[in-house]
Design an enzyme around this catalytic site. Structure first.
Site, PDB file in Angstrom:
ATOM      1  N   THR A 151       0.882  -1.178   0.000  1.00  0.00           N
ATOM      2  CA  THR A 151       0.000   0.000   0.000  1.00  0.00           C
ATOM      3  C   THR A 151       0.913   1.220   0.000  1.00  0.00           C
ATOM      4  OG1 THR A 151      -0.231  -0.219   2.401  1.00  0.00           O
ATOM      5  CG2 THR A 151      -1.997  -1.101   1.044  1.00  0.00           C
TER       6      THR A 151
ATOM      7  N   LYS B  21       3.399  -6.966   3.987  1.00  0.00           N
ATOM      8  CA  LYS B  21       3.174  -5.548   3.718  1.00  0.00           C
ATOM      9  C   LYS B  21       2.818  -4.884   5.035  1.00  0.00           C
ATOM     10  CE  LYS B  21      -0.037  -3.309   3.422  1.00  0.00           C
ATOM     11  NZ  LYS B  21      -0.823  -2.443   4.402  1.00  0.00           N
TER      12      LYS B  21
ATOM     13  N   THR C 158      -1.138  -3.081  10.688  1.00  0.00           N
ATOM     14  CA  THR C 158      -1.762  -3.282   9.376  1.00  0.00           C
ATOM     15  C   THR C 158      -0.793  -4.073   8.594  1.00  0.00           C
ATOM     16  OG1 THR C 158      -2.976  -1.276   9.219  1.00  0.00           O
ATOM     17  CG2 THR C 158      -2.557  -2.320   7.193  1.00  0.00           C
TER      18      THR C 158
ATOM     19  N   GLU D  91       5.540   4.265   7.625  1.00  0.00           N
ATOM     20  CA  GLU D  91       5.163   5.532   6.994  1.00  0.00           C
ATOM     21  C   GLU D  91       5.906   6.735   7.567  1.00  0.00           C
ATOM     22  OE1 GLU D  91       0.973   5.682   7.442  1.00  0.00           O
ATOM     23  OE2 GLU D  91       0.582   4.654   5.540  1.00  0.00           O
TER      24      GLU D  91
ATOM     25  N   ASN E 270      -0.586  10.417   6.393  1.00  0.00           N
ATOM     26  CA  ASN E 270      -1.823   9.956   7.007  1.00  0.00           C
ATOM     27  C   ASN E 270      -2.924  11.002   7.033  1.00  0.00           C
ATOM     28  OD1 ASN E 270      -1.393   7.144   7.780  1.00  0.00           O
ATOM     29  ND2 ASN E 270       0.393   8.034   8.791  1.00  0.00           N
TER      30      ASN E 270
END
Lengths: 382, 382
Positions: B145, B167, B178, B258, B377
């Site tokens: 993602t 992932k 996640t 991230e 985000n």
């Protein structure tokens, strides 16, 4: 006004040179009586700063004559020397005012892990004592850290008044935040009733703001009563007025939290218990992904549900409803109204979650997570 | 390689058009046997996505023949229609491969609260079945993602192999993140032993990375065994090798989280129990002020102590030691070595906290909180 709005109080604020910015950094509030009843609540962080350890003892007997506060240094994690410094500060205030050091509360805020420059503190105490007067504005200015404006509130009833000042900005979390709050009243109430009113008022106000989920080592909310009005309100009436002042100051703290672009009220309804509602509200308030989404004006309700799902509250995931700014974007755990209909441009944001599990509810106030928050908190001590 | 490194597995990755970026977004991994034993662990979030609900049932009997994965949509909070879509996807895979739908695990990742475009999923399944082959790289690409690179790991022992792909990126938190992880082995082990090994391995690896404290609705870690090597390793040897592969993938997840600029290992030693060490480590890992400080290359150890102080772990605040990148900046709860001596420029950061309360220890891996995290985000769904 504020802490000097009630009869029987004087205050001062000075620049002692604790902050490199050169802005005011020490404050003093004195209760001239005739009564000197007091109560306080402190951080529940087990790593507590020296002034908190000291002030717990001061307040234990229900009498406080003065409170001295400094920004520019938290005096936390400073070991035995830090405690000696707090004690010495209280003694200097006591000498200057001809009172007992054991009746002087000390509050500090700023960077953790640095000793205070005691020569400057000493000179500051002298200047504070010389500058005491009927205006509380300078005191409210001097306790600011990354606050952008002073926070004061006042309310009056039949012949008696409650006033207060607060500093906040970062580390806002329940029980409590990086907050120093001084509340004064000229009502005539004993220390135990002040304590009862203060616990009830803070539980509904300061304990329900959760800006960044981080709990400070220095939080102190002090309430002093001079009895100078001669009025003896009922405990119920006094608690209601005190809650009003605390709610006003709490909202000011959220509105000026570090780097925030949105003030978010998370109302959880349909909960089986108030504890469930609070757990769910706090879980959402601390979810960084949700907080980033609100910063991006993105009504990403999936992140609300993901946060709810991590709690132990009573609910059925297939019954959850979520409304953001009045638009019911999630209905029965699934897709509701079009999220494009949510206008997130205003600073005030409301998120309402219905757990459909009972009659209880609670509201938590928080902020979004922004570039400015990251910037301010990555540069604080350097 | 990776998921096809072990004998008995084929994989494929295709672009089904689920992501606006036009990058690959569907993957398929098939176990050709002769054995089809499997085990899995799933998110503990009570708001779980439709594919998680489906896949729990698939894995319950210990047999899995294939797993189909998609990025570009989580199929979470999508109600009964979302579950029907997952079921239909499994049936389409089953038809294409001539297996039972009840042996097809489904994994989805992406935005919560949107139905999947089933026409594209259907076409994607057809393309996947046609493209199955011995190379797992396309599958590892297709499950990404906001990952910037695919994550794969392989280890081999005496005649048997374990491979895996993962992932991650955001919502990294214990139990789980996640994350979608597919692990394959050609060792010949029954499902109950696979389950035992998988629970032990994930508890020490994926459960101990906590990038942003947010827990996802879709986390799945699936382990499939083909028995194609004919080797029957001991459970102990297999668990050790599996833990090695999981640790490798977990570190890759943290390294690509991230917006992160630093990978932070928080080691808590001197704890009265492993549970205490984990509670303290997670409290620090989730403290936004600490995470911002590390982003600012600021060894602000006071924020470490403030986080420790909010836990219920056994410790005396006056005994706490903290070292950052080997410099003991806090000693006995107070000021230690000069914080200016800490070099925080390298990406890898180590924080060691000694509670001086017992012999237990644990390490949590996390990231700093950066402008890039906030940016990614706040823009994810818009």
């Amino acid at each position: 006004m504020s802490v000097t709005a009630a009869q029987g109080f004087r205050a001062a604020g000075v620049t002692a040179g604790l902050k490199s910015s050169g802005t005011p950094d020490m404050a003093l509030v004195v209760n001239d009586g005739p009564q000197h009843a007091a109560a306080a609540v402190f951080t529940s962080n087990r790593v507590e700063a020296a002034p908190v350890t000291w002030s717990r003892q001061v307040v234990a007997d229900g009498r406080v004559d003065a409170v001295v506060l400094n920004s520019g240094g938290a005096n936390a994690c400073t070991g035995p020397q830090g405690f000696l410094d707090t004690h010495r500060t209280a003694e200097q205030v006591a000498e200057a005012l001809d009172i007992s050091a054991g009746d002087v509360v000390v509050c500090s805020t700023g960077l953790i892990g640095e000793l205070l420059p005691m020569d400057r503190i000493t000179a500051g105490v002298t200047a504070l004592a010389a500058g005491l007067g009927p205006n509380g504005d300078a005191a409210a200015q001097a306790i600011m850290t990354t606050d952008t404006r002073p926070k004061q509130a006042v309310t009056s009833r039949d012949g008696w008044t409650i006033g207060g000042m607060a500093k906040g900005a970062g580390m806002l979390a329940p029980a409590l935040a990086t907050m120093l709050v001084v509340l004064t009243t000229d009502a005539d109430l004993p220390a135990d009733e002040l304590g009862s009113a203060l616990r009830k008022a803070t539980a509904l106000t300061f304990d329900r703001i959760d800006s960044d989920g981080c709990q400070s080592t220095n939080d102190t909310v002090l309430l002093m009563a001079s009895g100078a009005s001669g009025a003896r309100p009922s405990l119920e009436a006094f608690t209601a007025a005190l809650t009003e002042v605390c709610a006003d100051l709490a909202r000011q703290l959220i509105a000026d939290a570090e780097g925030a672009h949105h003030d978010i009220a998370i109302r959880v309804v349909g909960a089986a218990s108030e504890a469930d509602a609070l757990e769910v509200g706090r879980s959402i308030a601390r979810n960084n992904l949700f907080k980033c989404a609100i910063f991006g004006n993105d009504p990403n309700w999936g992140r609300v549900l993901a946060a709810v799902g991590t709690t132990t509250a009573d609910f059925d995931p297939r019954a959850l409803d979520v409304a953001i700014n009045g638009v019911q974007v999630c209905r029965a755990g699934g897709v509701g109204a079009d999220r494009a209909g949510v206008d997130l441009r205003p600073r005030e944001v409301s998120v309402e979650v219905d757990l459909h599990a009972g009659p209880a509810e609670a509201t938590i106030w928080t902020n979004d997570l922004t570039h400015d928050y990251v910037h301010e908190n990555s540069a604080y001590s350097t």
